[in-house]
Design an enzyme around this catalytic site. Sequence first.
Site, PDB file in Angstrom:
ATOM      1  N   HIS A 486     -13.801 -41.885 -51.316  1.00 28.64           N
ATOM      2  CA  HIS A 486     -13.476 -42.000 -52.896  1.00 28.64           C
ATOM      3  C   HIS A 486     -14.094 -41.632 -53.695  1.00 28.64           C
ATOM      4  O   HIS A 486     -15.393 -41.240 -53.367  1.00 28.64           O
ATOM      5  CB  HIS A 486     -12.875 -43.660 -53.036  1.00 28.64           C
ATOM      6  CG  HIS A 486     -14.273 -44.597 -53.251  1.00 28.64           C
ATOM      7  ND1 HIS A 486     -14.828 -44.891 -54.033  1.00 28.64           N
ATOM      8  CD2 HIS A 486     -14.780 -45.260 -52.275  1.00 28.64           C
ATOM      9  CE1 HIS A 486     -15.877 -45.851 -53.762  1.00 28.64           C
ATOM     10  NE2 HIS A 486     -15.613 -46.001 -52.546  1.00 28.64           N
ATOM     11  N   CYS A 505     -17.686 -48.506 -48.018  1.00 28.91           N
ATOM     12  CA  CYS A 505     -16.771 -47.247 -48.021  1.00 28.91           C
ATOM     13  C   CYS A 505     -17.703 -46.062 -48.426  1.00 28.91           C
ATOM     14  O   CYS A 505     -18.885 -46.190 -48.749  1.00 28.91           O
ATOM     15  CB  CYS A 505     -15.697 -47.436 -49.440  1.00 28.91           C
ATOM     16  SG  CYS A 505     -14.348 -48.373 -49.089  1.00 28.91           S
TER      17      CYS A 505
END
Length: 583
Positions: A486, A505
Amino acid sequence: MKRTHTALVALMLAFPGSAYATPDEDQTAQASLVLIGDHPSSALLSDIENQSRINTILSNMCKTNLGDIDQQADQDIADGIAKALEERPATSDFLTKRDNAALEAFYEERNFAPAWFDNGQWTRAARKLIFALARADRDGLNPADYKTPLLTTSRKRGSSPEDIARADILLSLAVTRYTRDAFAGRVDPRIFSKKEVTIKPHYPDSIAALSKLTISADPVADMRSYNPPHKGFLALRNEYNHIRALGSREKTTPIPNGKSLKIGMRDERVPLIRERIGLEPEQNTEDANLYSKSLAEKVKDFQLTNGLIADGIVGNATLSIMNRGSDHKKLLADMIANMERWRWLPRDLGEMYVMVNIPTFSLDVVDKGKVIHQTRVVVGKSAHKTPLFSDQMEYLVVNPYWNVPKSIASNELLPKIKTNPASFFANTNYQVLASVEGKTKIIDPSLLDWDKVEPGMVRLRQTPGTSNALGNIKFMFPNQHSVYLHDTPSRSLFNRDYRAFSHGCVRVHNPFELAEVVLSQTANWNADRVKKLLGKEERTVRLDKKIPVHLVYFTTWMSEDGQLLLRNDLYGHNNTVKKALNL
Protein backbone atom coordinates in the site's frame (compact mmCIF):
# COMPACT_ATOMS: atom_id res chain seq x y z
CA MET A 1 25.32 -109.71 -30.86
CA LYS A 2 29.06 -109.01 -30.92
CA ARG A 3 28.79 -107.80 -34.51
CA THR A 4 25.88 -105.58 -33.53
CA HIS A 5 27.85 -103.95 -30.72
CA THR A 6 30.79 -103.55 -33.00
CA ALA A 7 28.61 -101.82 -35.57
CA LEU A 8 27.17 -99.54 -32.88
CA VAL A 9 30.60 -98.54 -31.66
CA ALA A 10 31.66 -97.84 -35.21
CA LEU A 11 28.62 -95.66 -35.70
CA MET A 12 29.34 -93.65 -32.55
CA LEU A 13 32.94 -93.16 -33.63
CA ALA A 14 31.75 -92.01 -37.02
CA PHE A 15 29.37 -89.52 -35.39
CA PRO A 16 31.17 -88.31 -32.26
CA GLY A 17 28.36 -85.83 -31.46
CA SER A 18 25.90 -88.69 -31.02
CA ALA A 19 26.53 -88.83 -27.30
CA TYR A 20 24.45 -85.60 -27.16
CA ALA A 21 22.11 -86.46 -30.00
CA THR A 22 18.72 -84.91 -30.50
CA PRO A 23 15.64 -87.04 -31.32
CA ASP A 24 16.06 -86.29 -35.02
CA GLU A 25 19.65 -87.45 -34.86
CA ASP A 26 18.51 -90.66 -33.11
CA GLN A 27 16.25 -91.48 -36.04
CA THR A 28 19.16 -90.89 -38.43
CA ALA A 29 21.30 -93.22 -36.34
CA GLN A 30 18.72 -96.00 -36.53
CA ALA A 31 18.44 -95.56 -40.27
CA SER A 32 22.21 -95.81 -40.58
CA LEU A 33 22.22 -99.09 -38.71
CA VAL A 34 19.75 -100.52 -41.18
CA LEU A 35 21.81 -99.29 -44.13
CA ILE A 36 24.85 -101.02 -42.72
CA GLY A 37 22.92 -104.20 -42.89
CA ASP A 38 22.55 -104.91 -39.19
CA HIS A 39 19.17 -105.29 -37.55
CA PRO A 40 19.58 -104.73 -33.75
CA SER A 41 17.46 -106.65 -31.31
CA SER A 42 14.46 -105.01 -29.65
CA ALA A 43 16.33 -104.94 -26.30
CA LEU A 44 19.21 -103.06 -27.84
CA LEU A 45 16.84 -100.61 -29.50
CA SER A 46 15.25 -99.98 -26.10
CA ASP A 47 18.68 -99.29 -24.62
CA ILE A 48 19.43 -96.90 -27.46
CA GLU A 49 16.13 -95.05 -26.95
CA ASN A 50 16.76 -94.69 -23.21
CA GLN A 51 20.27 -93.43 -23.83
CA SER A 52 18.87 -91.03 -26.41
CA ARG A 53 16.52 -89.51 -23.86
CA ILE A 54 19.36 -89.12 -21.39
CA ASN A 55 21.52 -87.49 -24.07
CA THR A 56 18.71 -85.07 -24.91
CA ILE A 57 18.41 -83.99 -21.27
CA LEU A 58 22.19 -83.60 -20.98
CA SER A 59 22.26 -81.62 -24.22
CA ASN A 60 19.60 -79.17 -23.04
CA MET A 61 21.33 -78.76 -19.69
CA CYS A 62 24.59 -78.05 -21.44
CA LYS A 63 23.01 -75.43 -23.70
CA THR A 64 21.09 -73.52 -20.97
CA ASN A 65 23.16 -74.06 -17.87
CA LEU A 66 24.73 -70.57 -17.55
CA GLY A 67 21.53 -68.70 -18.38
CA ASP A 68 19.58 -70.62 -15.81
CA ILE A 69 22.20 -69.88 -13.19
CA ASP A 70 22.09 -66.11 -14.01
CA GLN A 71 18.32 -66.08 -13.85
CA GLN A 72 18.37 -67.77 -10.50
CA ALA A 73 20.99 -65.33 -9.20
CA ASP A 74 18.90 -62.36 -10.35
CA GLN A 75 15.86 -63.89 -8.70
CA ASP A 76 17.86 -64.27 -5.50
CA ILE A 77 18.66 -60.53 -5.62
CA ALA A 78 14.99 -59.69 -6.21
CA ASP A 79 14.03 -61.89 -3.28
CA GLY A 80 16.68 -60.15 -1.21
CA ILE A 81 15.29 -56.74 -2.10
CA ALA A 82 11.74 -57.77 -1.19
CA LYS A 83 12.93 -59.19 2.12
CA ALA A 84 15.11 -56.18 2.98
CA LEU A 85 12.25 -53.77 2.31
CA GLU A 86 9.90 -55.84 4.40
CA GLU A 87 12.38 -55.86 7.29
CA ARG A 88 12.94 -52.09 7.35
CA PRO A 89 12.17 -50.91 10.90
CA ALA A 90 8.97 -49.01 11.62
CA THR A 91 9.32 -45.27 12.20
CA SER A 92 7.18 -42.35 13.28
CA ASP A 93 9.19 -39.82 11.27
CA PHE A 94 7.08 -38.49 8.41
CA LEU A 95 9.88 -38.11 5.87
CA THR A 96 11.37 -41.52 6.62
CA LYS A 97 7.96 -43.14 6.24
CA ARG A 98 7.49 -41.25 2.98
CA ASP A 99 10.86 -42.42 1.66
CA ASN A 100 10.18 -46.03 2.67
CA ALA A 101 6.78 -46.00 1.00
CA ALA A 102 8.34 -44.63 -2.19
CA LEU A 103 10.99 -47.36 -2.22
CA GLU A 104 8.43 -50.10 -1.70
CA ALA A 105 6.19 -48.81 -4.50
CA PHE A 106 9.15 -48.30 -6.85
CA TYR A 107 10.51 -51.83 -6.42
CA GLU A 108 7.07 -53.42 -6.44
CA GLU A 109 6.42 -51.87 -9.86
CA ARG A 110 9.54 -53.59 -11.17
CA ASN A 111 8.82 -56.93 -9.42
CA PHE A 112 11.69 -56.16 -7.04
CA ALA A 113 14.28 -56.38 -9.81
CA PRO A 114 17.42 -54.40 -8.97
CA ALA A 115 17.45 -50.84 -10.32
CA TRP A 116 21.19 -50.23 -10.35
CA PHE A 117 22.70 -53.65 -11.09
CA ASP A 118 22.83 -55.49 -14.40
CA ASN A 119 23.98 -59.10 -14.34
CA GLY A 120 25.26 -58.55 -10.83
CA GLN A 121 27.38 -55.49 -11.77
CA TRP A 122 26.80 -51.77 -11.13
CA THR A 123 25.24 -49.97 -14.10
CA ARG A 124 27.01 -47.00 -15.58
CA ALA A 125 24.23 -44.71 -14.32
CA ALA A 126 24.66 -46.04 -10.80
CA ARG A 127 28.39 -45.34 -10.80
CA LYS A 128 27.83 -41.77 -11.99
CA LEU A 129 25.17 -41.13 -9.35
CA ILE A 130 27.36 -42.48 -6.55
CA PHE A 131 30.14 -40.09 -7.52
CA ALA A 132 27.67 -37.18 -7.86
CA LEU A 133 26.11 -37.82 -4.43
CA ALA A 134 29.57 -37.66 -2.90
CA ARG A 135 29.75 -34.11 -4.28
CA ALA A 136 26.32 -32.94 -3.12
CA ASP A 137 28.05 -30.01 -1.40
CA ARG A 138 28.22 -28.39 -4.85
CA ASP A 139 24.49 -27.74 -4.42
CA GLY A 140 24.71 -26.47 -0.86
CA LEU A 141 23.75 -29.90 0.51
CA ASN A 142 25.63 -32.26 2.84
CA PRO A 143 27.08 -35.42 1.20
CA ALA A 144 26.95 -37.16 4.59
CA ASP A 145 23.14 -37.13 4.34
CA TYR A 146 23.26 -39.42 1.29
CA LYS A 147 24.99 -42.63 2.31
CA THR A 148 26.00 -44.60 -0.76
CA PRO A 149 27.10 -48.25 -1.15
CA LEU A 150 30.58 -49.45 -2.04
CA LEU A 151 31.41 -49.71 -5.73
CA THR A 152 33.22 -52.97 -4.97
CA THR A 153 29.87 -54.69 -4.41
CA SER A 154 29.37 -57.06 -7.35
CA ARG A 155 28.74 -60.67 -8.20
CA LYS A 156 32.19 -61.01 -9.80
CA ARG A 157 33.81 -59.98 -6.53
CA GLY A 158 31.83 -62.57 -4.65
CA SER A 159 29.11 -60.35 -3.19
CA SER A 160 26.09 -62.32 -2.07
CA PRO A 161 22.61 -61.64 -3.50
CA GLU A 162 21.70 -60.15 -0.11
CA ASP A 163 24.67 -57.76 -0.28
CA ILE A 164 23.72 -56.66 -3.79
CA ALA A 165 20.08 -56.21 -2.73
CA ARG A 166 21.05 -54.00 0.20
CA ALA A 167 23.42 -51.95 -1.99
CA ASP A 168 20.68 -51.40 -4.59
CA ILE A 169 18.22 -50.20 -1.96
CA LEU A 170 20.83 -47.97 -0.33
CA LEU A 171 21.53 -46.14 -3.59
CA SER A 172 17.80 -45.74 -4.27
CA LEU A 173 17.35 -44.28 -0.79
CA ALA A 174 20.26 -41.86 -1.29
CA VAL A 175 18.79 -40.68 -4.59
CA THR A 176 15.36 -40.30 -3.00
CA ARG A 177 16.72 -38.18 -0.16
CA TYR A 178 18.84 -36.04 -2.46
CA THR A 179 16.01 -35.25 -4.86
CA ARG A 180 13.71 -34.43 -1.92
CA ASP A 181 16.26 -32.17 -0.23
CA ALA A 182 17.25 -30.48 -3.48
CA PHE A 183 13.63 -29.84 -4.35
CA ALA A 184 12.02 -28.91 -1.02
CA GLY A 185 14.97 -28.19 1.24
CA ARG A 186 16.31 -29.84 4.37
CA VAL A 187 14.67 -27.34 6.72
CA ASP A 188 10.90 -27.46 7.06
CA PRO A 189 9.73 -23.80 6.90
CA ARG A 190 7.08 -24.72 9.45
CA ILE A 191 9.73 -24.56 12.20
CA PHE A 192 8.91 -20.85 12.18
CA SER A 193 5.84 -19.34 13.79
CA LYS A 194 2.79 -19.25 11.53
CA LYS A 195 2.84 -15.49 12.01
CA GLU A 196 6.32 -15.38 10.46
CA VAL A 197 6.30 -18.02 7.72
CA THR A 198 3.34 -19.75 6.08
CA ILE A 199 5.05 -21.92 3.49
CA LYS A 200 4.31 -25.62 3.19
CA PRO A 201 7.04 -27.80 1.73
CA HIS A 202 6.22 -29.30 -1.66
CA TYR A 203 7.96 -32.63 -2.12
CA PRO A 204 8.75 -34.22 -5.49
CA ASP A 205 7.32 -37.49 -6.74
CA SER A 206 10.04 -39.81 -5.45
CA ILE A 207 8.81 -42.85 -7.41
CA ALA A 208 8.90 -40.86 -10.65
CA ALA A 209 12.36 -39.53 -9.78
CA LEU A 210 13.78 -43.02 -9.31
CA SER A 211 12.13 -44.34 -12.45
CA LYS A 212 13.43 -41.41 -14.46
CA LEU A 213 17.02 -41.73 -13.28
CA THR A 214 17.26 -45.47 -13.92
CA ILE A 215 16.75 -44.93 -17.65
CA SER A 216 18.24 -41.44 -18.02
CA ALA A 217 20.91 -40.76 -20.62
CA ASP A 218 22.39 -38.17 -18.22
CA PRO A 219 21.37 -39.26 -14.72
CA VAL A 220 23.56 -36.74 -12.88
CA ALA A 221 22.12 -33.74 -14.74
CA ASP A 222 18.61 -35.06 -14.25
CA MET A 223 19.19 -35.62 -10.53
CA ARG A 224 20.64 -32.13 -10.04
CA SER A 225 17.71 -30.65 -11.96
CA TYR A 226 15.65 -31.16 -8.81
CA ASN A 227 17.42 -28.08 -7.43
CA PRO A 228 15.59 -24.76 -7.99
CA PRO A 229 15.73 -23.63 -11.63
CA HIS A 230 15.47 -19.96 -10.65
CA LYS A 231 18.07 -17.56 -11.95
CA GLY A 232 18.75 -16.23 -8.44
CA PHE A 233 19.49 -19.68 -7.05
CA LEU A 234 21.73 -20.70 -9.95
CA ALA A 235 23.77 -17.49 -9.75
CA LEU A 236 24.20 -17.80 -5.98
CA ARG A 237 25.22 -21.46 -6.30
CA ASN A 238 27.86 -20.60 -8.91
CA GLU A 239 29.32 -17.89 -6.66
CA TYR A 240 29.22 -20.24 -3.67
CA ASN A 241 31.32 -22.80 -5.53
CA HIS A 242 33.66 -20.08 -6.76
CA ILE A 243 34.29 -18.88 -3.20
CA ARG A 244 34.74 -22.47 -2.00
CA ALA A 245 37.34 -23.06 -4.70
CA LEU A 246 39.28 -19.99 -3.57
CA GLY A 247 39.34 -21.37 -0.03
CA SER A 248 41.24 -19.16 2.36
CA ARG A 249 43.33 -17.52 -0.35
CA GLU A 250 41.25 -14.34 -0.25
CA LYS A 251 41.12 -13.60 3.45
CA THR A 252 40.07 -10.04 4.22
CA THR A 253 40.71 -8.00 7.33
CA PRO A 254 37.54 -6.61 8.97
CA ILE A 255 37.29 -2.83 8.98
CA PRO A 256 37.08 -1.62 12.62
CA ASN A 257 34.16 0.51 13.78
CA GLY A 258 34.76 4.15 14.47
CA LYS A 259 33.56 7.64 13.66
CA SER A 260 31.61 8.12 10.43
CA LEU A 261 34.04 9.07 7.68
CA LYS A 262 33.38 12.20 5.63
CA ILE A 263 35.31 14.00 2.92
CA GLY A 264 38.53 15.57 4.26
CA MET A 265 38.89 13.30 7.28
CA ARG A 266 42.02 11.21 7.86
CA ASP A 267 41.70 7.72 9.30
CA GLU A 268 43.77 4.51 9.40
CA ARG A 269 40.77 2.61 8.05
CA VAL A 270 40.89 4.37 4.67
CA PRO A 271 43.33 1.86 3.04
CA LEU A 272 41.05 -1.00 4.10
CA ILE A 273 38.03 0.80 2.65
CA ARG A 274 39.86 1.31 -0.65
CA GLU A 275 40.76 -2.37 -0.75
CA ARG A 276 37.21 -3.46 0.09
CA ILE A 277 35.66 -1.57 -2.82
CA GLY A 278 38.33 -2.72 -5.27
CA LEU A 279 40.58 0.35 -5.48
CA GLU A 280 44.36 0.38 -5.66
CA PRO A 281 46.29 1.91 -2.72
CA GLU A 282 46.73 5.67 -2.82
CA GLN A 283 49.97 6.47 -4.72
CA ASN A 284 50.71 9.55 -2.64
CA THR A 285 51.75 8.05 0.68
CA GLU A 286 50.98 11.32 2.50
CA ASP A 287 47.32 10.97 1.50
CA ALA A 288 47.10 7.24 2.14
CA ASN A 289 44.74 7.83 5.08
CA LEU A 290 42.82 10.70 3.48
CA TYR A 291 39.12 10.20 2.83
CA SER A 292 39.08 12.14 -0.42
CA LYS A 293 36.26 13.37 -2.60
CA SER A 294 37.11 10.83 -5.32
CA LEU A 295 37.02 8.01 -2.76
CA ALA A 296 33.66 9.26 -1.47
CA GLU A 297 32.27 9.03 -5.02
CA LYS A 298 33.35 5.39 -5.23
CA VAL A 299 31.77 4.75 -1.84
CA LYS A 300 28.52 6.25 -3.18
CA ASP A 301 28.58 3.72 -6.01
CA PHE A 302 29.10 0.94 -3.46
CA GLN A 303 26.24 2.24 -1.33
CA LEU A 304 23.90 2.51 -4.29
CA THR A 305 24.69 -1.03 -5.42
CA ASN A 306 24.05 -2.35 -1.93
CA GLY A 307 20.75 -0.56 -1.42
CA LEU A 308 22.06 2.09 0.95
CA ILE A 309 21.55 5.84 0.87
CA ALA A 310 24.30 7.04 -1.47
CA ASP A 311 25.62 9.91 0.66
CA GLY A 312 29.31 8.94 0.51
CA ILE A 313 29.55 8.83 4.31
CA VAL A 314 31.04 5.65 5.73
CA GLY A 315 28.91 4.98 8.79
CA ASN A 316 27.90 1.84 10.66
CA ALA A 317 25.47 0.66 7.97
CA THR A 318 28.10 0.93 5.22
CA LEU A 319 30.79 -0.71 7.35
CA SER A 320 28.45 -3.56 8.20
CA ILE A 321 27.96 -4.36 4.52
CA MET A 322 31.69 -3.99 3.78
CA ASN A 323 32.57 -6.44 6.55
CA ARG A 324 30.01 -9.11 5.72
CA GLY A 325 32.39 -11.02 3.48
CA SER A 326 35.45 -10.92 5.76
CA ASP A 327 34.53 -14.14 7.60
CA HIS A 328 34.92 -16.82 4.92
CA LYS A 329 33.28 -19.64 6.88
CA LYS A 330 30.33 -17.49 7.95
CA LEU A 331 29.83 -16.22 4.41
CA LEU A 332 29.59 -19.76 3.02
CA ALA A 333 27.14 -20.73 5.76
CA ASP A 334 25.02 -17.66 4.96
CA MET A 335 24.99 -18.61 1.28
CA ILE A 336 23.90 -22.18 2.06
CA ALA A 337 21.04 -20.89 4.25
CA ASN A 338 19.92 -18.54 1.47
CA MET A 339 20.03 -21.34 -1.11
CA GLU A 340 17.87 -23.35 1.27
CA ARG A 341 15.16 -20.66 1.24
CA TRP A 342 15.17 -20.63 -2.55
CA ARG A 343 13.96 -24.25 -2.29
CA TRP A 344 10.88 -23.06 -0.38
CA LEU A 345 9.60 -21.05 -3.35
CA PRO A 346 7.24 -22.40 -6.01
CA ARG A 347 9.08 -23.87 -8.99
CA ASP A 348 6.97 -21.64 -11.23
CA LEU A 349 7.18 -18.09 -9.90
CA GLY A 350 4.91 -16.86 -12.68
CA GLU A 351 5.52 -15.32 -16.07
CA MET A 352 5.08 -11.92 -14.44
CA TYR A 353 5.43 -11.66 -10.67
CA VAL A 354 6.11 -9.30 -7.78
CA MET A 355 8.91 -10.16 -5.36
CA VAL A 356 9.46 -8.28 -2.10
CA ASN A 357 12.80 -9.03 -0.45
CA ILE A 358 12.40 -8.05 3.18
CA PRO A 359 16.09 -7.64 4.23
CA THR A 360 16.77 -5.33 1.27
CA PHE A 361 13.58 -3.25 1.77
CA SER A 362 12.97 -3.59 -1.97
CA LEU A 363 10.31 -4.66 -4.46
CA ASP A 364 10.94 -6.03 -7.95
CA VAL A 365 8.46 -6.73 -10.71
CA VAL A 366 9.79 -9.44 -13.03
CA ASP A 367 8.35 -10.16 -16.46
CA LYS A 368 9.63 -13.09 -18.53
CA GLY A 369 12.76 -13.31 -16.39
CA LYS A 370 13.65 -9.60 -16.56
CA VAL A 371 13.24 -6.99 -13.83
CA ILE A 372 10.96 -4.32 -15.30
CA HIS A 373 10.32 -2.28 -12.16
CA GLN A 374 12.12 -1.68 -8.85
CA THR A 375 11.19 0.45 -5.89
CA ARG A 376 11.86 0.90 -2.19
CA VAL A 377 9.55 -0.43 0.46
CA VAL A 378 9.02 -0.19 4.21
CA VAL A 379 8.52 -3.57 5.93
CA GLY A 380 7.42 -4.72 9.35
CA LYS A 381 9.44 -3.88 12.44
CA SER A 382 10.94 -6.74 14.47
CA ALA A 383 7.91 -6.86 16.77
CA HIS A 384 5.56 -7.02 13.76
CA LYS A 385 7.50 -9.00 11.18
CA THR A 386 6.35 -9.06 7.57
CA PRO A 387 5.56 -12.76 6.98
CA LEU A 388 7.05 -14.96 4.28
CA PHE A 389 4.56 -16.50 1.85
CA SER A 390 3.36 -16.52 -1.76
CA ASP A 391 -0.07 -15.57 -3.06
CA GLN A 392 -1.74 -13.81 -5.99
CA MET A 393 -2.62 -10.16 -6.45
CA GLU A 394 -6.28 -9.95 -7.47
CA TYR A 395 -7.29 -6.31 -7.30
CA LEU A 396 -6.39 -2.73 -6.38
CA VAL A 397 -8.35 -0.45 -4.06
CA VAL A 398 -8.30 3.31 -4.60
CA ASN A 399 -9.18 5.64 -1.71
CA PRO A 400 -9.12 2.72 0.71
CA TYR A 401 -10.59 2.54 4.17
CA TRP A 402 -8.19 1.23 6.77
CA ASN A 403 -9.82 -1.44 8.87
CA VAL A 404 -7.62 -1.25 11.93
CA PRO A 405 -6.29 -4.68 12.98
CA LYS A 406 -7.53 -5.82 16.35
CA SER A 407 -4.03 -5.84 17.85
CA ILE A 408 -3.35 -2.23 16.84
CA ALA A 409 -6.79 -1.09 17.96
CA SER A 410 -6.43 -2.77 21.36
CA ASN A 411 -2.79 -2.05 22.12
CA GLU A 412 -2.26 1.37 20.55
CA LEU A 413 -5.50 3.22 19.76
CA LEU A 414 -7.86 2.20 22.57
CA PRO A 415 -5.59 3.55 25.35
CA LYS A 416 -5.43 6.91 23.50
CA ILE A 417 -9.19 6.98 23.04
CA LYS A 418 -9.86 6.31 26.72
CA THR A 419 -7.60 9.18 27.70
CA ASN A 420 -9.78 11.72 25.86
CA PRO A 421 -12.42 10.24 23.51
CA ALA A 422 -13.80 13.57 22.31
CA SER A 423 -10.39 14.97 21.40
CA PHE A 424 -9.29 11.76 19.68
CA PHE A 425 -12.27 11.54 17.35
CA ALA A 426 -12.37 15.30 16.73
CA ASN A 427 -8.77 15.30 15.47
CA THR A 428 -8.68 12.02 13.58
CA ASN A 429 -10.71 10.44 10.80
CA TYR A 430 -11.60 7.20 12.58
CA GLN A 431 -15.03 5.63 12.64
CA VAL A 432 -16.45 3.23 15.23
CA LEU A 433 -18.25 0.14 13.96
CA ALA A 434 -20.22 -2.37 15.96
CA SER A 435 -22.61 -5.24 15.37
CA VAL A 436 -26.21 -4.13 15.92
CA GLU A 437 -28.91 -6.76 15.48
CA GLY A 438 -26.53 -8.87 13.40
CA LYS A 439 -25.50 -6.00 11.10
CA THR A 440 -22.32 -3.92 11.17
CA LYS A 441 -23.18 -0.24 11.66
CA ILE A 442 -21.30 3.00 12.23
CA ILE A 443 -21.70 4.17 15.83
CA ASP A 444 -21.45 7.71 17.18
CA PRO A 445 -18.38 7.47 19.47
CA SER A 446 -19.84 10.06 21.86
CA LEU A 447 -22.65 7.63 22.73
CA LEU A 448 -20.23 5.06 24.15
CA ASP A 449 -18.85 4.88 27.67
CA TRP A 450 -15.27 4.26 26.65
CA ASP A 451 -14.19 3.31 30.17
CA LYS A 452 -16.35 0.22 29.76
CA VAL A 453 -15.32 -0.58 26.20
CA GLU A 454 -13.06 -3.63 26.05
CA PRO A 455 -10.93 -4.87 23.16
CA GLY A 456 -13.05 -6.63 20.56
CA MET A 457 -16.33 -4.96 21.52
CA VAL A 458 -16.06 -2.46 18.65
CA ARG A 459 -14.03 -2.06 15.47
CA LEU A 460 -12.17 1.02 14.28
CA ARG A 461 -11.95 2.14 10.68
CA GLN A 462 -10.04 5.05 9.18
CA THR A 463 -11.81 6.85 6.35
CA PRO A 464 -10.11 7.64 3.00
CA GLY A 465 -8.04 10.78 2.87
CA THR A 466 -4.56 12.24 2.89
CA SER A 467 -3.88 11.09 6.45
CA ASN A 468 -5.14 7.54 5.91
CA ALA A 469 -2.46 5.02 6.94
CA LEU A 470 -2.85 3.23 3.59
CA GLY A 471 -2.44 6.36 1.53
CA ASN A 472 -4.29 6.56 -1.80
CA ILE A 473 -4.06 2.98 -3.01
CA LYS A 474 -3.51 -0.59 -1.86
CA PHE A 475 -2.68 -3.77 -3.78
CA MET A 476 -4.58 -6.80 -2.56
CA PHE A 477 -3.52 -10.45 -2.54
CA PRO A 478 -5.96 -11.86 0.08
CA ASN A 479 -4.18 -13.96 2.70
CA GLN A 480 -4.48 -15.14 6.27
CA HIS A 481 -2.14 -12.43 7.52
CA SER A 482 -4.19 -9.51 6.15
CA VAL A 483 -0.92 -8.24 4.69
CA TYR A 484 -0.83 -6.24 1.46
CA LEU A 485 1.12 -3.60 -0.44
CA HIS A 486 0.00 0.00 0.00
CA ASP A 487 0.77 3.68 -0.27
CA THR A 488 1.63 5.72 2.83
CA PRO A 489 1.52 9.35 3.96
CA SER A 490 4.87 8.84 5.75
CA ARG A 491 7.06 9.48 2.72
CA SER A 492 10.22 10.50 4.60
CA LEU A 493 10.89 6.93 5.76
CA PHE A 494 11.88 5.95 2.25
CA ASN A 495 14.97 8.15 2.55
CA ARG A 496 16.43 5.94 5.28
CA ASP A 497 18.70 2.93 4.87
CA TYR A 498 16.85 1.01 7.57
CA ARG A 499 13.16 0.78 6.70
CA ALA A 500 11.50 -1.68 9.10
CA PHE A 501 8.75 0.50 10.60
CA SER A 502 5.37 -1.00 9.65
CA HIS A 503 3.05 -3.36 11.50
CA GLY A 504 3.67 -6.06 8.89
CA CYS A 505 2.23 -4.66 5.67
CA VAL A 506 4.54 -3.44 2.91
CA ARG A 507 4.55 0.27 2.15
CA VAL A 508 5.50 1.13 -1.43
CA HIS A 509 7.56 4.18 -2.36
CA ASN A 510 6.05 4.94 -5.78
CA PRO A 511 2.67 3.20 -5.70
CA PHE A 512 1.29 4.66 -8.92
CA GLU A 513 4.35 3.54 -10.86
CA LEU A 514 3.69 0.06 -9.50
CA ALA A 515 0.02 0.42 -10.46
CA GLU A 516 1.03 1.26 -14.03
CA VAL A 517 3.05 -1.95 -14.23
CA VAL A 518 0.52 -4.34 -12.69
CA LEU A 519 -2.34 -2.83 -14.72
CA SER A 520 -0.45 -3.40 -17.98
CA GLN A 521 -2.23 -6.75 -18.25
CA THR A 522 -5.68 -5.34 -17.51
CA ALA A 523 -7.66 -3.86 -20.38
CA ASN A 524 -8.55 -0.14 -20.34
CA TRP A 525 -6.74 0.61 -17.09
CA ASN A 526 -3.55 2.49 -16.31
CA ALA A 527 -2.17 4.74 -13.58
CA ASP A 528 -3.62 7.91 -15.10
CA ARG A 529 -7.13 6.50 -15.03
CA VAL A 530 -6.61 5.38 -11.42
CA LYS A 531 -5.46 8.87 -10.41
CA LYS A 532 -8.73 10.32 -11.71
CA LEU A 533 -10.49 8.33 -8.99
CA LEU A 534 -8.54 10.00 -6.16
CA GLY A 535 -10.49 11.88 -3.52
CA LYS A 536 -13.75 10.07 -4.20
CA GLU A 537 -15.30 7.05 -2.55
CA GLU A 538 -13.47 3.74 -2.24
CA ARG A 539 -13.18 2.02 -5.62
CA THR A 540 -11.98 -1.46 -6.56
CA VAL A 541 -10.11 -2.25 -9.80
CA ARG A 542 -9.95 -5.97 -10.51
CA LEU A 543 -7.06 -7.36 -12.49
CA ASP A 544 -7.82 -9.33 -15.65
CA LYS A 545 -4.96 -11.65 -14.80
CA LYS A 546 -3.84 -12.47 -11.28
CA ILE A 547 -0.21 -11.69 -10.54
CA PRO A 548 1.85 -13.90 -8.19
CA VAL A 549 3.34 -12.09 -5.19
CA HIS A 550 6.28 -13.58 -3.27
CA LEU A 551 7.39 -12.14 0.07
CA VAL A 552 10.91 -13.54 0.49
CA TYR A 553 13.91 -13.26 2.79
CA PHE A 554 17.32 -13.24 1.10
CA THR A 555 20.34 -11.76 2.86
CA THR A 556 22.79 -12.96 0.21
CA TRP A 557 22.28 -12.90 -3.55
CA MET A 558 23.88 -11.96 -6.86
CA SER A 559 23.19 -8.67 -8.62
CA GLU A 560 22.35 -8.45 -12.31
CA ASP A 561 25.97 -7.47 -13.03
CA GLY A 562 27.41 -10.43 -11.12
CA GLN A 563 28.26 -8.88 -7.75
CA LEU A 564 27.71 -10.75 -4.50
CA LEU A 565 25.41 -8.60 -2.35
CA LEU A 566 24.94 -8.99 1.39
CA ARG A 567 22.40 -7.68 3.89
CA ASN A 568 21.91 -7.85 7.62
CA ASP A 569 19.74 -10.61 9.08
CA LEU A 570 16.87 -8.27 9.93
CA TYR A 571 14.58 -10.77 11.71
CA GLY A 572 17.16 -13.46 12.51
CA HIS A 573 15.57 -15.88 10.03
CA ASN A 574 18.89 -16.65 8.37
CA ASN A 575 20.47 -17.54 11.71
CA THR A 576 17.52 -19.81 12.51
CA VAL A 577 18.00 -21.70 9.23
CA LYS A 578 21.74 -22.02 9.83
CA LYS A 579 21.13 -23.50 13.27
CA ALA A 580 18.64 -25.98 11.81
CA LEU A 581 21.33 -27.02 9.29
CA ASN A 582 24.01 -27.22 11.99
CA LEU A 583 26.11 -24.60 10.21
